[in-house]
Write a protein that holds these residues in place. Structure first.
Motif, mmCIF file in Angstrom:
data_model
loop_
_atom_site.group_PDB
_atom_site.id
_atom_site.type_symbol
_atom_site.label_atom_id
_atom_site.label_comp_id
_atom_site.label_asym_id
_atom_site.label_seq_id
_atom_site.Cartn_x
_atom_site.Cartn_y
_atom_site.Cartn_z
ATOM 1 N N ASP A 1 10.475 55.907 19.766
ATOM 2 C CA ASP A 1 9.570 54.972 20.138
ATOM 3 C C ASP A 1 8.133 55.979 20.729
ATOM 4 N N SER A 2 7.772 57.022 21.578
ATOM 5 C CA SER A 2 6.410 57.202 21.546
ATOM 6 C C SER A 2 5.782 58.103 19.980
ATOM 7 N N GLU A 3 6.755 57.938 18.701
ATOM 8 C CA GLU A 3 6.109 58.242 17.823
ATOM 9 C C GLU A 3 6.284 59.479 17.344
ATOM 10 N N LEU A 4 7.031 61.119 18.675
ATOM 11 C CA LEU A 4 7.388 62.243 18.133
ATOM 12 C C LEU A 4 8.002 61.991 17.332
ATOM 13 N N LEU A 5 8.734 61.551 16.541
ATOM 14 C CA LEU A 5 9.788 61.438 15.162
ATOM 15 C C LEU A 5 9.175 60.157 14.071
ATOM 16 N N HIS A 6 9.325 60.345 13.310
ATOM 17 C CA HIS A 6 9.272 59.100 12.024
ATOM 18 C C HIS A 6 10.756 58.710 11.460
ATOM 19 N N PRO A 7 11.131 58.006 11.820
ATOM 20 C CA PRO A 7 11.857 57.877 10.867
ATOM 21 C C PRO A 7 11.995 56.334 9.650
ATOM 22 N N GLU A 8 12.989 56.563 8.603
ATOM 23 C CA GLU A 8 12.876 55.890 7.556
ATOM 24 C C GLU A 8 14.269 55.017 8.152
ATOM 25 N N SER B 1 19.477 49.090 6.751
ATOM 26 C CA SER B 1 19.436 48.869 8.011
ATOM 27 C C SER B 1 20.440 50.006 8.538
ATOM 28 N N VAL B 2 19.533 51.123 7.833
ATOM 29 C CA VAL B 2 20.535 53.279 8.684
ATOM 30 C C VAL B 2 18.965 53.829 8.506
ATOM 31 N N ARG B 3 19.143 53.724 9.850
ATOM 32 C CA ARG B 3 17.341 55.223 10.148
ATOM 33 C C ARG B 3 18.148 55.818 9.709
ATOM 34 N N TYR B 4 17.250 56.837 8.860
ATOM 35 C CA TYR B 4 17.519 58.639 9.158
ATOM 36 C C TYR B 4 16.147 58.800 9.350
ATOM 37 N N ILE B 5 16.839 60.639 9.538
ATOM 38 C CA ILE B 5 15.582 61.566 9.908
ATOM 39 C C ILE B 5 15.070 62.120 8.696
ATOM 40 N N ILE B 6 14.205 62.043 8.570
ATOM 41 C CA ILE B 6 13.795 63.372 7.505
ATOM 42 C C ILE B 6 13.904 64.699 8.008
ATOM 43 N N TYR B 7 14.753 65.683 6.911
ATOM 44 C CA TYR B 7 14.613 66.653 6.850
ATOM 45 C C TYR B 7 13.420 67.720 8.094
ATOM 46 N N GLU B 8 12.281 67.692 7.065
ATOM 47 C CA GLU B 8 11.174 68.307 7.644
ATOM 48 C C GLU B 8 11.071 67.953 8.719
ATOM 49 N N GLU B 9 11.592 67.184 9.672
ATOM 50 C CA GLU B 9 11.354 66.849 11.347
ATOM 51 C C GLU B 9 12.200 67.674 12.028
ATOM 52 N N LEU B 10 13.447 67.587 11.880
ATOM 53 C CA LEU B 10 14.932 68.074 12.241
ATOM 54 C C LEU B 10 14.477 69.051 13.457
ATOM 55 N N PRO B 11 13.344 70.498 12.633
ATOM 56 C CA PRO B 11 13.113 71.532 13.711
ATOM 57 C C PRO B 11 12.251 71.013 14.941
ATOM 58 N N HIS B 12 11.400 70.123 14.628
ATOM 59 C CA HIS B 12 10.608 69.234 15.886
ATOM 60 C C HIS B 12 11.801 68.637 16.600
ATOM 61 N N LEU B 13 13.114 68.096 16.015
ATOM 62 C CA LEU B 13 13.249 67.420 17.147
ATOM 63 C C LEU B 13 14.567 68.599 17.898
ATOM 64 N N GLU B 14 15.163 69.408 17.636
ATOM 65 C CA GLU B 14 15.598 70.213 18.031
ATOM 66 C C GLU B 14 15.049 71.305 18.964
ATOM 67 N N ARG B 15 13.377 70.983 18.626
ATOM 68 C CA ARG B 15 12.840 72.169 19.733
ATOM 69 C C ARG B 15 12.845 70.958 21.212
ATOM 70 N N PHE B 16 12.312 69.558 20.234
ATOM 71 C CA PHE B 16 12.462 68.950 21.242
ATOM 72 C C PHE B 16 13.225 68.424 22.463
ATOM 73 N N ALA B 17 14.377 69.046 21.436
ATOM 74 C CA ALA B 17 16.052 68.457 22.850
ATOM 75 C C ALA B 17 16.470 69.763 23.111
ATOM 76 N N ASN B 18 15.325 70.909 22.890
ATOM 77 C CA ASN B 18 15.713 72.297 24.010
ATOM 78 C C ASN B 18 14.520 71.982 25.239
ATOM 79 N N TRP B 19 13.663 72.114 25.123
ATOM 80 C CA TRP B 19 12.748 71.273 26.036
ATOM 81 C C TRP B 19 13.356 70.323 26.883
ATOM 82 N N HIS B 20 14.143 69.480 26.670
ATOM 83 C CA HIS B 20 15.225 68.212 26.736
ATOM 84 C C HIS B 20 15.758 68.649 27.982
ATOM 85 N N TYR B 21 16.694 69.535 27.248
ATOM 86 C CA TYR B 21 17.749 69.844 27.843
ATOM 87 C C TYR B 21 18.286 70.888 28.617
ATOM 88 N N ASP B 22 17.808 71.895 27.649
ATOM 89 C CA ASP B 22 17.419 73.208 28.460
ATOM 90 C C ASP B 22 16.784 73.136 29.418
#
Length: 101
Positions: free
Chosen positions: A26-33, A37-58
């Motif tokens: 929703d905040s446009e930090l990730l851009h799914p395809e 009716s199935v939403r996908y995350i592009i592999y190129e965005e996975l490092p961003h997702l990992e970073r965001f998850a680390n910041w959020h959870y850790d």
């Protein structure tokens, strides 16, 4: 076509909340395809997702904090690139000034 992974699989593998992932989208930090009716995350965005998850959870950074940190890091990278480009131009001019006519 880019390689991608379904959002359901991302949630399962990375053990993150669906609501957190949805907020990142929703905040446009990730851009799914979406396909069939199935939403996908592009592999190129996975490092961003990992970073965001680390910041959020850790580090317990909330979504507005993640947005700010991401924006500042992106700006820093743009400034580094611009600095490299300018330094290359300066070195061209310096060598031109040393030339004898």
């Amino acid at each position: 076509m880019n390689e991608r992974i379904s959002i359901e699989e991302v949630i399962r593998l990375y053990k993150i909340d669906y609501t957190f992932l949805d907020q990142l989208i929703d905040s446009e930090l990730l851009h799914p395809e979406t396909e069939n009716s199935v939403r996908y995350i592009i592999y190129e965005e996975l490092p961003h997702l990992e970073r965001f998850a680390n910041w959020h959870y850790d580090l317990e950074v909330n979504l507005p904090g993640i947005e700010i940190i991401h924006k500042l890091l992106s700006q820093m990278e743009e400034l580094r690139s611009e600095n490299r480009r300018l330094l290359q131009n300066v070195s061209k001019f310096e060598s031109w000034e040393d030339a004898e006519f």
